[in-house]
Design a protein around this motif. Structure first.
Motif, PDB file in Angstrom:
ATOM      1  N   MET A   1       0.830  -1.209   0.000  1.00  0.00           N
ATOM      2  CA  MET A   1       0.000   0.000   0.000  1.00  0.00           C
ATOM      3  C   MET A   1       0.862   1.256   0.000  1.00  0.00           C
ATOM      4  N   LYS A   2       1.858   1.262   0.892  1.00  0.00           N
ATOM      5  CA  LYS A   2       2.637   2.492   1.038  1.00  0.00           C
ATOM      6  C   LYS A   2       3.451   2.810  -0.218  1.00  0.00           C
ATOM      7  N   THR A   3       3.953   1.781  -0.918  1.00  0.00           N
ATOM      8  CA  THR A   3       4.691   2.063  -2.156  1.00  0.00           C
ATOM      9  C   THR A   3       3.793   2.779  -3.166  1.00  0.00           C
ATOM     10  N   MET A   4       2.482   2.557  -3.068  1.00  0.00           N
ATOM     11  CA  MET A   4       1.555   3.157  -4.025  1.00  0.00           C
ATOM     12  C   MET A   4       0.750   4.309  -3.409  1.00  0.00           C
ATOM     13  N   GLU A   5       1.255   4.847  -2.310  1.00  0.00           N
ATOM     14  CA  GLU A   5       0.676   6.033  -1.672  1.00  0.00           C
ATOM     15  C   GLU A   5      -0.716   5.824  -1.084  1.00  0.00           C
ATOM     16  N   LEU A   6      -1.064   4.583  -0.773  1.00  0.00           N
ATOM     17  CA  LEU A   6      -2.285   4.326  -0.016  1.00  0.00           C
ATOM     18  C   LEU A   6      -1.924   4.295   1.457  1.00  0.00           C
ATOM     19  N   SER A   7      -2.855   4.729   2.325  1.00  0.00           N
ATOM     20  CA  SER A   7      -2.496   4.788   3.741  1.00  0.00           C
ATOM     21  C   SER A   7      -3.524   4.188   4.687  1.00  0.00           C
ATOM     22  N   GLN A   8      -4.739   3.946   4.224  1.00  0.00           N
ATOM     23  CA  GLN A   8      -5.816   3.552   5.126  1.00  0.00           C
ATOM     24  C   GLN A   8      -6.048   2.053   5.121  1.00  0.00           C
ATOM     25  N   MET A   9      -5.602   1.372   6.177  1.00  0.00           N
ATOM     26  CA  MET A   9      -5.808  -0.069   6.291  1.00  0.00           C
ATOM     27  C   MET A   9      -6.808  -0.376   7.399  1.00  0.00           C
ATOM     28  N   ARG A  10      -7.701  -1.309   7.119  1.00  0.00           N
ATOM     29  CA  ARG A  10      -8.615  -1.802   8.147  1.00  0.00           C
ATOM     30  C   ARG A  10      -8.525  -3.321   8.170  1.00  0.00           C
ATOM     31  N   LEU A  11      -8.627  -3.868   9.372  1.00  0.00           N
ATOM     32  CA  LEU A  11      -8.502  -5.315   9.532  1.00  0.00           C
ATOM     33  C   LEU A  11      -9.763  -5.860  10.189  1.00  0.00           C
ATOM     34  N   VAL A  12     -10.340  -6.859   9.579  1.00  0.00           N
ATOM     35  CA  VAL A  12     -11.502  -7.519  10.183  1.00  0.00           C
ATOM     36  C   VAL A  12     -11.033  -8.878  10.710  1.00  0.00           C
ATOM     37  N   GLN A  13     -11.149  -9.086  12.012  1.00  0.00           N
ATOM     38  CA  GLN A  13     -10.755 -10.343  12.652  1.00  0.00           C
ATOM     39  C   GLN A  13      -9.425 -10.916  12.159  1.00  0.00           C
ATOM     40  N   PRO A  14      -8.357 -10.133  12.286  1.00  0.00           N
ATOM     41  CA  PRO A  14      -7.056 -10.733  11.953  1.00  0.00           C
ATOM     42  C   PRO A  14      -6.741 -11.802  12.995  1.00  0.00           C
ATOM     43  N   LYS A  15      -6.136 -12.913  12.590  1.00  0.00           N
ATOM     44  CA  LYS A  15      -5.862 -13.984  13.556  1.00  0.00           C
ATOM     45  C   LYS A  15      -4.823 -13.521  14.582  1.00  0.00           C
ATOM     46  N   ILE A  16      -3.748 -12.868  14.098  1.00  0.00           N
ATOM     47  CA  ILE A  16      -2.680 -12.392  14.986  1.00  0.00           C
ATOM     48  C   ILE A  16      -2.317 -10.967  14.591  1.00  0.00           C
ATOM     49  N   PHE A  17      -2.566 -10.031  15.505  1.00  0.00           N
ATOM     50  CA  PHE A  17      -2.203  -8.645  15.218  1.00  0.00           C
ATOM     51  C   PHE A  17      -2.295  -7.825  16.488  1.00  0.00           C
ATOM     52  N   PRO A  18      -1.338  -6.940  16.765  1.00  0.00           N
ATOM     53  CA  PRO A  18      -0.085  -6.745  16.024  1.00  0.00           C
ATOM     54  C   PRO A  18       0.875  -7.929  16.193  1.00  0.00           C
ATOM     55  N   SER A  19       1.922  -7.947  15.379  1.00  0.00           N
ATOM     56  CA  SER A  19       2.885  -9.028  15.501  1.00  0.00           C
ATOM     57  C   SER A  19       4.232  -8.598  14.946  1.00  0.00           C
ATOM     58  N   VAL A  20       5.271  -9.222  15.469  1.00  0.00           N
ATOM     59  CA  VAL A  20       6.633  -8.919  15.020  1.00  0.00           C
ATOM     60  C   VAL A  20       6.786  -9.220  13.528  1.00  0.00           C
ATOM     61  N   GLU A  21       6.127 -10.309  13.100  1.00  0.00           N
ATOM     62  CA  GLU A  21       6.267 -10.709  11.699  1.00  0.00           C
ATOM     63  C   GLU A  21       5.642  -9.675  10.761  1.00  0.00           C
ATOM     64  N   ALA A  22       4.504  -9.140  11.172  1.00  0.00           N
ATOM     65  CA  ALA A  22       3.860  -8.115  10.348  1.00  0.00           C
ATOM     66  C   ALA A  22       4.781  -6.900  10.221  1.00  0.00           C
ATOM     67  N   THR A  23       5.353  -6.496  11.339  1.00  0.00           N
ATOM     68  CA  THR A  23       6.230  -5.323  11.323  1.00  0.00           C
ATOM     69  C   THR A  23       7.465  -5.578  10.468  1.00  0.00           C
ATOM     70  N   ALA A  24       8.026  -6.795  10.577  1.00  0.00           N
ATOM     71  CA  ALA A  24       9.217  -7.117   9.774  1.00  0.00           C
ATOM     72  C   ALA A  24       8.905  -7.043   8.289  1.00  0.00           C
ATOM     73  N   ARG A  25       7.777  -7.633   7.896  1.00  0.00           N
ATOM     74  CA  ARG A  25       7.443  -7.664   6.473  1.00  0.00           C
ATOM     75  C   ARG A  25       6.992  -6.297   5.966  1.00  0.00           C
ATOM     76  N   ALA A  26       6.576  -5.413   6.856  1.00  0.00           N
ATOM     77  CA  ALA A  26       6.150  -4.080   6.428  1.00  0.00           C
ATOM     78  C   ALA A  26       7.343  -3.255   5.947  1.00  0.00           C
TER      79      ALA A  26
END
Lengths: 240, 240
Positions: free
Chosen positions: B25-50
């Motif tokens: 999203m950020k590479t394409m200048e989008l900024s608004q993310m919403r999550l519906v029932q994420p299984k694991i969040f926040p998480s170290v893995e999400a931050t690493a891959r971001a």
């Protein structure tokens, strides 16, 4: 059609990216992957991230140098997210797809290292750059995501062609292969030394500019033969 | 403009995919993310891959139901790689981008679970589906890759609204004038005669081919100067 397109990954560090690129390719019906000096390959991580695109990993060809990997390719396009202040015709992903599908010979699309992309030396082999427009303050596109976008545009272009029923114009004479151009550049360099235009002590800048100039032309085989005939005549003239 | 677009990820199992989607999203200048029932969040893995798109993760809103997540949206579009035998207006990614940018109110673009996508019940909330065309025998597009393609088309559409030309040719310098090229061709012809490559009795065909070749290049002034330097060196080499 898409089998003409070689996706060439140069110097990839994380094997997961190779797997993710294979998956991205296969979703868009691309099949030909080449790897130049992958840090780790094959690997369990690549296979896991390929998620069933194992056939692409199994058939991937591995090379020691970029030069070897593009020898049979007639059109070489390098991906870049940075604007380069160099004289290079730069394509959008869509224009890249259209140009690739028009090519009669094999096409190489190069993707560089995770951190640093392709070197200027590697870009010398390219006829065109393709630049994926990104956020000016966050251009950090993952390499497999870049493959996904380029592959998506190829797939869309092919789909649009068959919907419109467009037929391809085949060139009578294909552009010279990268191998033939390699021989031409060596011959050119030697001739420039022979006629004392090039100082072999500091040759780099001049040859780079000439590379760029002749790559932009994409000469066909018979034209390369004429140019090499001229070089040979200049060499003979000097020694006569 | 792109801040109107809400990227809504529904029921994502692997936190790495949430991070990769944020980066896409950020590479394409989008900024608004919403999550519906994420299984694991926040998480170290999400931050690493971001990979630096942490701000998008930090600002992501979390919801228990899809219905809650789209309450303030005026246009809801659901992604699907499968053809659904249902009566739904289906958009290409490009058409999805154009429609989203035309919307005056907030737009939600929904992405479903890794294995099963969106349920039919969830699709009921959608005004349109967007379908990314894929390989009929391998449609397994990673969810972050799907976000990347949809975001790329949004970014391209926005760019095309403000620009016109598709193919940019970046040149530091304008191509040489016809007059300069005329001098170059005369110099080239004379040199070819001097080095006995060209027979002045029957010169026409060769010069015509060389004209075609160099006109295709459209050399810039500094390149013409290099080429003329080479010609002069060849002439000197002959006479020396």
């Amino acid at each position: 059609m898409l089998n003409n397109i070689q996706i060439i990954l140069v110097g990839i560090t994380h094997p997961g990216n190779i797997g993710a690129a294979a998956r991205a390719m296969k979703t868009m019906e691309l099949s030909q992957m080449r790897l130049v000096q992958p840090k780790i390959f094959p690997s369990v991580e690549a296979t896991a991230r390929a998620c069933g695109a194992d056939d692409i990993l199994a058939n991937a060809q591995i090379f020691d140098t970029l030069e070897d990997s593009i020898k049979d390719c007639h059109l070489v396009i390098g991906t870049s997210t940075r604007a380069r202040h160099l004289i290079w015709p730069t394509l959008t992903p869509k224009a890249c797809a259209e140009k690739s599908l028009q090519s009669a010979g094999k096409v190489a699309i190069l993707f560089g290292r995770e951190q640093s992309g392709l070197t200027n030396e590697e870009l010398e082999f390219c006829h065109f750059l393709v630049q994926i427009a990104t956020n000016p303050i966050f251009s950090s596109l993952n390499v497999a995501s870049a493959v996904q976008i380029i592959a998506y545009e190829l797939h869309e272009s092919l789909k649009n062609q068959s919907e419109v029923g467009e037929t391809l114009i085949e060139l009578e004479d294909p552009p010279a292969s990268a191998e033939m151009m390699g021989h031409f550049y060596k011959h050119l360099e030697q001739t420039l030394i022979d006629i004392e235009f090039l100082d072999p002590e500091k040759p780099k800048h001049l040859m780079r500019r000439l590379h760029r100039l002749f790559n932009r032309i994409q000469p066909i085989e018979s034209e390369v033969n004429i140019l090499r005939g001229i070089l040979t005549a200049a060499q003979k003239a000097k020694s006569s």
